[in-house]
Design a protein around this motif. Structure first.
Motif, PDB file in Angstrom:
ATOM      1  N   VAL A  30       0.850  -1.189   0.000  1.00  0.00           N
ATOM      2  CA  VAL A  30       0.000   0.000   0.000  1.00  0.00           C
ATOM      3  C   VAL A  30       0.887   1.240   0.000  1.00  0.00           C
ATOM      4  CG1 VAL A  30      -1.962  -1.106   1.136  1.00  0.00           C
ATOM      5  CG2 VAL A  30      -0.170  -0.072   2.516  1.00  0.00           C
ATOM      6  N   TYR A  31       0.272   2.374  -0.283  1.00  0.00           N
ATOM      7  CA  TYR A  31       1.041   3.619  -0.321  1.00  0.00           C
ATOM      8  C   TYR A  31       0.176   4.785   0.113  1.00  0.00           C
ATOM      9  CZ  TYR A  31      -1.360   5.287  -4.493  1.00  0.00           C
ATOM     10  OH  TYR A  31      -2.307   5.743  -5.363  1.00  0.00           O
ATOM     11  N   VAL A  32       0.842   5.883   0.388  1.00  0.00           N
ATOM     12  CA  VAL A  32       0.162   7.153   0.646  1.00  0.00           C
ATOM     13  C   VAL A  32       0.812   8.211  -0.236  1.00  0.00           C
ATOM     14  CG1 VAL A  32      -0.541   6.644   3.010  1.00  0.00           C
ATOM     15  CG2 VAL A  32       1.670   7.672   2.611  1.00  0.00           C
ATOM     16  N   ASP A  33       0.020   9.158  -0.676  1.00  0.00           N
ATOM     17  CA  ASP A  33       0.522  10.279  -1.471  1.00  0.00           C
ATOM     18  C   ASP A  33       0.948  11.366  -0.493  1.00  0.00           C
ATOM     19  OD1 ASP A  33       0.761  12.714  -2.921  1.00  0.00           O
ATOM     20  OD2 ASP A  33      -0.453  11.863  -4.532  1.00  0.00           O
ATOM     21  N   ILE A  34       2.225  11.541  -0.330  1.00  0.00           N
ATOM     22  CA  ILE A  34       2.773  12.463   0.660  1.00  0.00           C
ATOM     23  C   ILE A  34       2.320  13.899   0.391  1.00  0.00           C
ATOM     24  CG2 ILE A  34       4.902  13.417   1.611  1.00  0.00           C
ATOM     25  CD1 ILE A  34       6.152  10.614   1.011  1.00  0.00           C
ATOM     26  N   ASN A  35       2.326  14.299  -0.855  1.00  0.00           N
ATOM     27  CA  ASN A  35       1.915  15.671  -1.187  1.00  0.00           C
ATOM     28  C   ASN A  35       0.472  15.942  -0.756  1.00  0.00           C
ATOM     29  OD1 ASN A  35       4.422  16.173  -2.324  1.00  0.00           O
ATOM     30  ND2 ASN A  35       3.763  15.587  -4.365  1.00  0.00           N
ATOM     31  N   LYS A  36      -0.408  14.969  -1.012  1.00  0.00           N
ATOM     32  CA  LYS A  36      -1.808  15.137  -0.614  1.00  0.00           C
ATOM     33  C   LYS A  36      -1.939  15.176   0.906  1.00  0.00           C
ATOM     34  CE  LYS A  36      -3.941  13.038  -4.681  1.00  0.00           C
ATOM     35  NZ  LYS A  36      -4.710  11.881  -5.180  1.00  0.00           N
ATOM     36  N   LEU A  37      -1.138  14.370   1.600  1.00  0.00           N
ATOM     37  CA  LEU A  37      -1.191  14.385   3.062  1.00  0.00           C
ATOM     38  C   LEU A  37      -0.731  15.732   3.616  1.00  0.00           C
ATOM     39  CD1 LEU A  37       0.130  10.839   4.079  1.00  0.00           C
ATOM     40  CD2 LEU A  37      -2.228  11.674   4.098  1.00  0.00           C
ATOM     41  N   VAL A  38       0.368  16.234   3.082  1.00  0.00           N
ATOM     42  CA  VAL A  38       0.890  17.520   3.570  1.00  0.00           C
ATOM     43  C   VAL A  38      -0.119  18.633   3.297  1.00  0.00           C
ATOM     44  CG1 VAL A  38       2.684  19.275   3.229  1.00  0.00           C
ATOM     45  CG2 VAL A  38       3.326  16.875   3.434  1.00  0.00           C
ATOM     46  N   GLU A  39      -0.673  18.664   2.102  1.00  0.00           N
ATOM     47  CA  GLU A  39      -1.612  19.728   1.740  1.00  0.00           C
ATOM     48  C   GLU A  39      -2.950  19.595   2.463  1.00  0.00           C
ATOM     49  OE1 GLU A  39      -0.928  22.529   0.016  1.00  0.00           O
ATOM     50  OE2 GLU A  39       1.096  21.721   0.078  1.00  0.00           O
ATOM     51  N   GLY A  40      -3.382  18.364   2.710  1.00  0.00           N
ATOM     52  CA  GLY A  40      -4.683  18.160   3.334  1.00  0.00           C
ATOM     53  C   GLY A  40      -4.654  18.148   4.850  1.00  0.00           C
ATOM     54  N   TYR A  41      -3.474  18.092   5.429  1.00  0.00           N
ATOM     55  CA  TYR A  41      -3.332  18.019   6.881  1.00  0.00           C
ATOM     56  C   TYR A  41      -3.670  19.376   7.493  1.00  0.00           C
ATOM     57  CZ  TYR A  41      -0.904  16.911  11.329  1.00  0.00           C
ATOM     58  OH  TYR A  41      -0.575  16.688  12.644  1.00  0.00           O
ATOM     59  N   ASP A  42      -4.569  19.390   8.452  1.00  0.00           N
ATOM     60  CA  ASP A  42      -5.024  20.647   9.063  1.00  0.00           C
ATOM     61  C   ASP A  42      -3.880  21.417   9.722  1.00  0.00           C
ATOM     62  OD1 ASP A  42      -7.583  20.078   8.245  1.00  0.00           O
ATOM     63  OD2 ASP A  42      -8.260  19.346  10.196  1.00  0.00           O
ATOM     64  N   ARG A  43      -2.924  20.710  10.279  1.00  0.00           N
ATOM     65  CA  ARG A  43      -1.811  21.396  10.940  1.00  0.00           C
ATOM     66  C   ARG A  43      -0.987  22.199   9.934  1.00  0.00           C
ATOM     67  NH1 ARG A  43       2.573  19.146  15.336  1.00  0.00           N
ATOM     68  NH2 ARG A  43       3.450  21.194  15.771  1.00  0.00           N
ATOM     69  N   THR A  44      -0.895  21.712   8.706  1.00  0.00           N
ATOM     70  CA  THR A  44      -0.144  22.425   7.674  1.00  0.00           C
ATOM     71  C   THR A  44      -0.707  23.832   7.485  1.00  0.00           C
ATOM     72  OG1 THR A  44       0.335  20.343   6.525  1.00  0.00           O
ATOM     73  CG2 THR A  44       0.642  22.367   5.268  1.00  0.00           C
ATOM     74  N   ALA A  45      -2.024  23.937   7.394  1.00  0.00           N
ATOM     75  CA  ALA A  45      -2.658  25.250   7.190  1.00  0.00           C
ATOM     76  C   ALA A  45      -2.388  26.173   8.374  1.00  0.00           C
ATOM     77  CB  ALA A  45      -4.159  25.077   6.974  1.00  0.00           C
ATOM     78  N   LYS A  46      -2.485  25.638   9.587  1.00  0.00           N
ATOM     79  CA  LYS A  46      -2.251  26.472  10.773  1.00  0.00           C
ATOM     80  C   LYS A  46      -0.791  26.906  10.855  1.00  0.00           C
ATOM     81  CE  LYS A  46      -6.084  24.799  13.497  1.00  0.00           C
ATOM     82  NZ  LYS A  46      -6.539  24.161  14.726  1.00  0.00           N
ATOM     83  N   GLU A  47       0.118  25.999  10.571  1.00  0.00           N
ATOM     84  CA  GLU A  47       1.546  26.329  10.598  1.00  0.00           C
ATOM     85  C   GLU A  47       1.875  27.360   9.520  1.00  0.00           C
ATOM     86  OE1 GLU A  47       4.057  25.315  12.659  1.00  0.00           O
ATOM     87  OE2 GLU A  47       2.738  24.069  13.880  1.00  0.00           O
ATOM     88  N   ARG A  48       1.290  27.199   8.330  1.00  0.00           N
ATOM     89  CA  ARG A  48       1.536  28.157   7.242  1.00  0.00           C
ATOM     90  C   ARG A  48       1.008  29.537   7.585  1.00  0.00           C
ATOM     91  NH1 ARG A  48       0.434  24.650   2.259  1.00  0.00           N
ATOM     92  NH2 ARG A  48       2.525  23.877   1.925  1.00  0.00           N
ATOM     93  N   GLU A  49      -0.148  29.571   8.224  1.00  0.00           N
ATOM     94  CA  GLU A  49      -0.727  30.859   8.609  1.00  0.00           C
ATOM     95  C   GLU A  49       0.199  31.589   9.585  1.00  0.00           C
ATOM     96  OE1 GLU A  49      -4.630  32.323  11.067  1.00  0.00           O
ATOM     97  OE2 GLU A  49      -4.871  30.605   9.719  1.00  0.00           O
ATOM     98  N   ALA A  50       0.688  30.874  10.577  1.00  0.00           N
ATOM     99  CA  ALA A  50       1.612  31.485  11.549  1.00  0.00           C
ATOM    100  C   ALA A  50       2.912  31.894  10.856  1.00  0.00           C
ATOM    101  CB  ALA A  50       1.901  30.503  12.674  1.00  0.00           C
ATOM    102  N   PHE A  51       3.399  31.053   9.953  1.00  0.00           N
ATOM    103  CA  PHE A  51       4.618  31.350   9.206  1.00  0.00           C
ATOM    104  C   PHE A  51       4.441  32.597   8.346  1.00  0.00           C
ATOM    105  CE2 PHE A  51       6.939  30.813   5.160  1.00  0.00           C
ATOM    106  CZ  PHE A  51       8.242  30.867   5.626  1.00  0.00           C
ATOM    107  N   ASP A  52       3.301  32.688   7.665  1.00  0.00           N
ATOM    108  CA  ASP A  52       3.039  33.857   6.807  1.00  0.00           C
ATOM    109  C   ASP A  52       2.971  35.151   7.612  1.00  0.00           C
ATOM    110  OD1 ASP A  52       3.045  32.264   4.562  1.00  0.00           O
ATOM    111  OD2 ASP A  52       0.849  32.129   4.415  1.00  0.00           O
ATOM    112  N   LYS A  53       2.360  35.098   8.788  1.00  0.00           N
ATOM    113  CA  LYS A  53       2.302  36.294   9.642  1.00  0.00           C
ATOM    114  C   LYS A  53       3.702  36.725  10.050  1.00  0.00           C
ATOM    115  CE  LYS A  53      -2.274  35.654  11.669  1.00  0.00           C
ATOM    116  NZ  LYS A  53      -3.022  35.348  12.907  1.00  0.00           N
ATOM    117  N   LYS A  54       4.504  35.768  10.453  1.00  0.00           N
ATOM    118  CA  LYS A  54       5.868  36.071  10.881  1.00  0.00           C
ATOM    119  C   LYS A  54       6.682  36.626   9.712  1.00  0.00           C
ATOM    120  CE  LYS A  54       9.264  34.002  13.885  1.00  0.00           C
ATOM    121  NZ  LYS A  54       9.651  32.787  14.596  1.00  0.00           N
TER     122      LYS A  54
END
Length: 177
Positions: A30-54
């Protein structure tokens, strides 16, 4: 005894064939699509938001320094006709030093932004890797491949793609914290 041996062996053969195909129906590959996991992971959006503000704040600091330097340069250009040679030389040196300091600061900020981006990305990747590892152990998978779109998995059937299941569990785990 011979009459019984043939039906028993046929029955055993049929049972073996059935068990072989039944055990093959659940793919161990079996496999997972890493790109889809990173983009779809809720923490990614929150981390990016904090990163963008900084990042916005840091870039605003550099922009502010540049505006101040440009204003000083304009003032110098207006007043230079009334300055002595010594004053001109001092003001030019001052402006050059300020420009160099701003350039150094800008490079330091770019480096800091790059390091923060790598740190954020690594945090998200570590979360995903830990979850996939735990999921694989829990579900009894021998190997879970990671596809990233760079050719390491060229084709796999939909039944082998755990991405949606992993993403749902990963987000539930993160949001449950």
């Amino acid at each position: 005894m011979n009459k019984l041996a043939l039906p028993i062996s046929i029955l055993a053969l049929l049972a073996s064939v059935f068990l072989f195909f039944y055990s093959q129906s659940k793919s161990d590959l079996v496999y997972v699509d890493i790109n889809k996991l990173v983009e779809g992971y809720d923490r990614t959006a929150k981390e990016r938001e904090a990163f963008d503000k900084k990042t916005t704040t840091l870039k605003a600091n550099v922009d502010s320094l540049m505006v101040n330097w440009q204003n000083e340069l304009k003032t110098y250009e207006k007043e230079r006709s009334s300055m002595t040679k010594k004053e001109l030389k001092l003001k030019q040196e001052l402006l050059q030093n300020k420009q160099q300091q701003i350039n150094n600061y800008q490079q330091a900020i770019q480096k800091q932004i790059q390091e923060e981006d790598q740190k954020m990305t690594q945090t998200v990747i570590n979360d995903i890797n830990d979850y996939v590892k735990d999921y694989g152990k829990q579900k009894g998978y021998t190997i879970i491949f990671g596809a990233s779109g760079s050719g390491n998995i060229m084709y796999a059937g939909d039944a082998s793609d755990l991405t949606p299941i992993i993403l749902e569990g990963l987000n539930a785990d993160y949001n449950g914290k």
